[in-house]
Design a protein around this motif. Sequence first.
Motif, PDB file in Angstrom:
ATOM      1  N   ASP A 205      -1.986   5.373  -4.114  1.00  0.00           N
ATOM      2  CA  ASP A 205      -3.504   4.768  -4.403  1.00  0.00           C
ATOM      3  C   ASP A 205      -4.475   5.494  -4.307  1.00  0.00           C
ATOM      4  O   ASP A 205      -5.567   5.433  -4.819  1.00  0.00           O
ATOM      5  CB  ASP A 205      -3.445   3.733  -3.048  1.00  0.00           C
ATOM      6  CG  ASP A 205      -2.616   2.598  -3.126  1.00  0.00           C
ATOM      7  OD1 ASP A 205      -1.709   2.261  -4.233  1.00  0.00           O
ATOM      8  OD2 ASP A 205      -2.472   1.683  -2.338  1.00  0.00           O
ATOM      9  N   LEU A 206      -4.494   6.716  -3.643  1.00  0.00           N
ATOM     10  CA  LEU A 206      -5.478   7.888  -3.847  1.00  0.00           C
ATOM     11  C   LEU A 206      -5.577   8.460  -5.125  1.00  0.00           C
ATOM     12  O   LEU A 206      -6.844   8.726  -5.566  1.00  0.00           O
ATOM     13  CB  LEU A 206      -5.348   8.565  -2.615  1.00  0.00           C
ATOM     14  CG  LEU A 206      -5.771   8.387  -1.148  1.00  0.00           C
ATOM     15  CD1 LEU A 206      -5.219   9.416  -0.082  1.00  0.00           C
ATOM     16  CD2 LEU A 206      -7.285   8.175  -0.907  1.00  0.00           C
TER      17      LEU A 206
ATOM     18  N   GLY B 116     -10.311   5.687 -11.187  1.00  0.00           N
ATOM     19  CA  GLY B 116     -11.132   4.429 -11.294  1.00  0.00           C
ATOM     20  C   GLY B 116     -10.340   3.371 -11.022  1.00  0.00           C
ATOM     21  O   GLY B 116     -10.611   2.488 -11.590  1.00  0.00           O
ATOM     22  N   ILE B 117      -9.106   3.458 -10.692  1.00  0.00           N
ATOM     23  CA  ILE B 117      -8.165   2.494 -10.534  1.00  0.00           C
ATOM     24  C   ILE B 117      -7.955   1.996  -8.943  1.00  0.00           C
ATOM     25  O   ILE B 117      -7.526   2.893  -8.233  1.00  0.00           O
ATOM     26  CB  ILE B 117      -6.836   2.492 -11.229  1.00  0.00           C
ATOM     27  CG1 ILE B 117      -6.921   2.849 -12.550  1.00  0.00           C
ATOM     28  CG2 ILE B 117      -5.765   1.698 -11.089  1.00  0.00           C
ATOM     29  CD1 ILE B 117      -5.731   3.430 -13.385  1.00  0.00           C
ATOM     30  N   GLY B 118      -8.307   0.870  -8.861  1.00  0.00           N
ATOM     31  CA  GLY B 118      -8.110   0.369  -7.393  1.00  0.00           C
ATOM     32  C   GLY B 118      -7.117  -0.913  -7.174  1.00  0.00           C
ATOM     33  O   GLY B 118      -7.464  -1.709  -7.897  1.00  0.00           O
ATOM     34  N   LEU B 119      -6.361  -0.723  -6.438  1.00  0.00           N
ATOM     35  CA  LEU B 119      -5.503  -1.810  -5.908  1.00  0.00           C
ATOM     36  C   LEU B 119      -6.019  -2.454  -4.751  1.00  0.00           C
ATOM     37  O   LEU B 119      -5.932  -1.924  -3.693  1.00  0.00           O
ATOM     38  CB  LEU B 119      -4.081  -1.446  -5.900  1.00  0.00           C
ATOM     39  CG  LEU B 119      -3.386  -0.669  -6.933  1.00  0.00           C
ATOM     40  CD1 LEU B 119      -2.000  -0.314  -6.755  1.00  0.00           C
ATOM     41  CD2 LEU B 119      -3.355  -1.739  -8.226  1.00  0.00           C
ATOM     42  N   ASN B 120      -6.335  -3.759  -4.692  1.00  0.00           N
ATOM     43  CA  ASN B 120      -6.841  -4.497  -3.701  1.00  0.00           C
ATOM     44  C   ASN B 120      -5.799  -5.274  -2.686  1.00  0.00           C
ATOM     45  O   ASN B 120      -6.080  -5.524  -1.693  1.00  0.00           O
ATOM     46  CB  ASN B 120      -8.090  -5.440  -3.983  1.00  0.00           C
ATOM     47  CG  ASN B 120      -9.155  -4.714  -4.369  1.00  0.00           C
ATOM     48  OD1 ASN B 120      -9.382  -3.449  -4.179  1.00  0.00           O
ATOM     49  ND2 ASN B 120     -10.113  -5.507  -5.426  1.00  0.00           N
TER      50      ASN B 120
ATOM     51  N   ASN C 158       0.753  -1.297  -0.180  1.00  0.00           N
ATOM     52  CA  ASN C 158       0.060  -0.096  -0.048  1.00  0.00           C
ATOM     53  C   ASN C 158       0.727   1.274  -0.080  1.00  0.00           C
ATOM     54  O   ASN C 158       1.771   1.272   0.798  1.00  0.00           O
ATOM     55  CB  ASN C 158      -0.866  -0.027   1.170  1.00  0.00           C
ATOM     56  CG  ASN C 158      -1.915   1.113   1.435  1.00  0.00           C
ATOM     57  OD1 ASN C 158      -1.511   2.403   1.033  1.00  0.00           O
ATOM     58  ND2 ASN C 158      -3.138   0.890   1.596  1.00  0.00           N
TER      59      ASN C 158
ATOM     60  N   GLU D 129       0.091   5.291   0.275  1.00  0.00           N
ATOM     61  CA  GLU D 129      -1.146   5.869   0.304  1.00  0.00           C
ATOM     62  C   GLU D 129      -1.658   7.093  -0.738  1.00  0.00           C
ATOM     63  O   GLU D 129      -2.462   7.160  -1.492  1.00  0.00           O
ATOM     64  CB  GLU D 129      -1.207   6.906   1.629  1.00  0.00           C
ATOM     65  CG  GLU D 129      -2.362   7.483   2.065  1.00  0.00           C
ATOM     66  CD  GLU D 129      -2.218   8.301   3.556  1.00  0.00           C
ATOM     67  OE1 GLU D 129      -3.036   8.997   3.645  1.00  0.00           O
ATOM     68  OE2 GLU D 129      -1.298   8.040   4.386  1.00  0.00           O
TER      69      GLU D 129
ATOM     70  N   LYS E 243      -7.270   5.965  -7.552  1.00  0.00           N
ATOM     71  CA  LYS E 243      -8.643   5.938  -7.307  1.00  0.00           C
ATOM     72  C   LYS E 243      -9.314   6.964  -8.020  1.00  0.00           C
ATOM     73  O   LYS E 243     -10.452   6.842  -8.481  1.00  0.00           O
ATOM     74  CB  LYS E 243      -8.645   5.942  -5.678  1.00  0.00           C
ATOM     75  CG  LYS E 243     -10.339   5.562  -5.510  1.00  0.00           C
ATOM     76  CD  LYS E 243     -10.360   5.418  -3.805  1.00  0.00           C
ATOM     77  CE  LYS E 243     -11.609   5.006  -3.441  1.00  0.00           C
ATOM     78  NZ  LYS E 243     -11.923   4.793  -2.040  1.00  0.00           N
ATOM     79  N   GLU E 244      -8.676   8.193  -8.024  1.00  0.00           N
ATOM     80  CA  GLU E 244      -9.498   9.286  -8.751  1.00  0.00           C
ATOM     81  C   GLU E 244      -9.786   8.950 -10.211  1.00  0.00           C
ATOM     82  O   GLU E 244     -10.720   9.535 -10.633  1.00  0.00           O
ATOM     83  CB  GLU E 244      -8.493  10.576  -8.624  1.00  0.00           C
ATOM     84  CG  GLU E 244      -8.444  11.256  -7.128  1.00  0.00           C
ATOM     85  CD  GLU E 244      -7.667  12.347  -7.267  1.00  0.00           C
ATOM     86  OE1 GLU E 244      -7.228  13.128  -8.174  1.00  0.00           O
ATOM     87  OE2 GLU E 244      -6.983  12.610  -6.226  1.00  0.00           O
TER      88      GLU E 244
END
Length: 166
Positions: free
Chosen positions: A108-109, A115-119, A103, A105, A112-113
């Motif tokens: 990743d934020l 539309g890409i998310g790493l789980n 992770n 921060e 996310k803006e």
Amino acid sequence: MLDMEKKVTNAIMAVTGQFVASNIYFTTGHSEYDATNFKSFLTEEGYKCESVNIATAGIPEDISVLISMAPREDFTEEEIEIIDSFMDNGGKYIFVSTPGMKNAERRDLYLKEWGIGLNYDYVIENDKNSSLGTGASIPIPVPKLIEHSITKKIINSDSIIVLPDS
């Protein structure tokens, strides 16, 4: 082995002005994946590959594409702003992730803006017939192939497809 047809075609296209080499820059400064083979492949295809530390050099003016190859360390707020400005002005940015990434921060934020998310998930295969064991006790997934014109020769050859990083 040389792929002479590719080299001749690229040379003809360059001489006739039909091919303009794109400048691909790879970010540095975040413990990115080396990607030497990928860079060699792109260079053989006629692309120019360079590295750039956007924290100190910013975005080069001759850039076509910016690539971050699985950075293991987070970007600074200033670097995120540099990438964001580049993207807002029509820039092309490729972010590559790999299994085991941690992770980060700010990165990743920002992703996310877009539309890409790493789980940071893992897939575990419980069927021992669908994986190969290794000496390190790490199972490697072996896909079950479905009969198709693309897979027919592989299935008939009794070959095993191994996907260690899938």
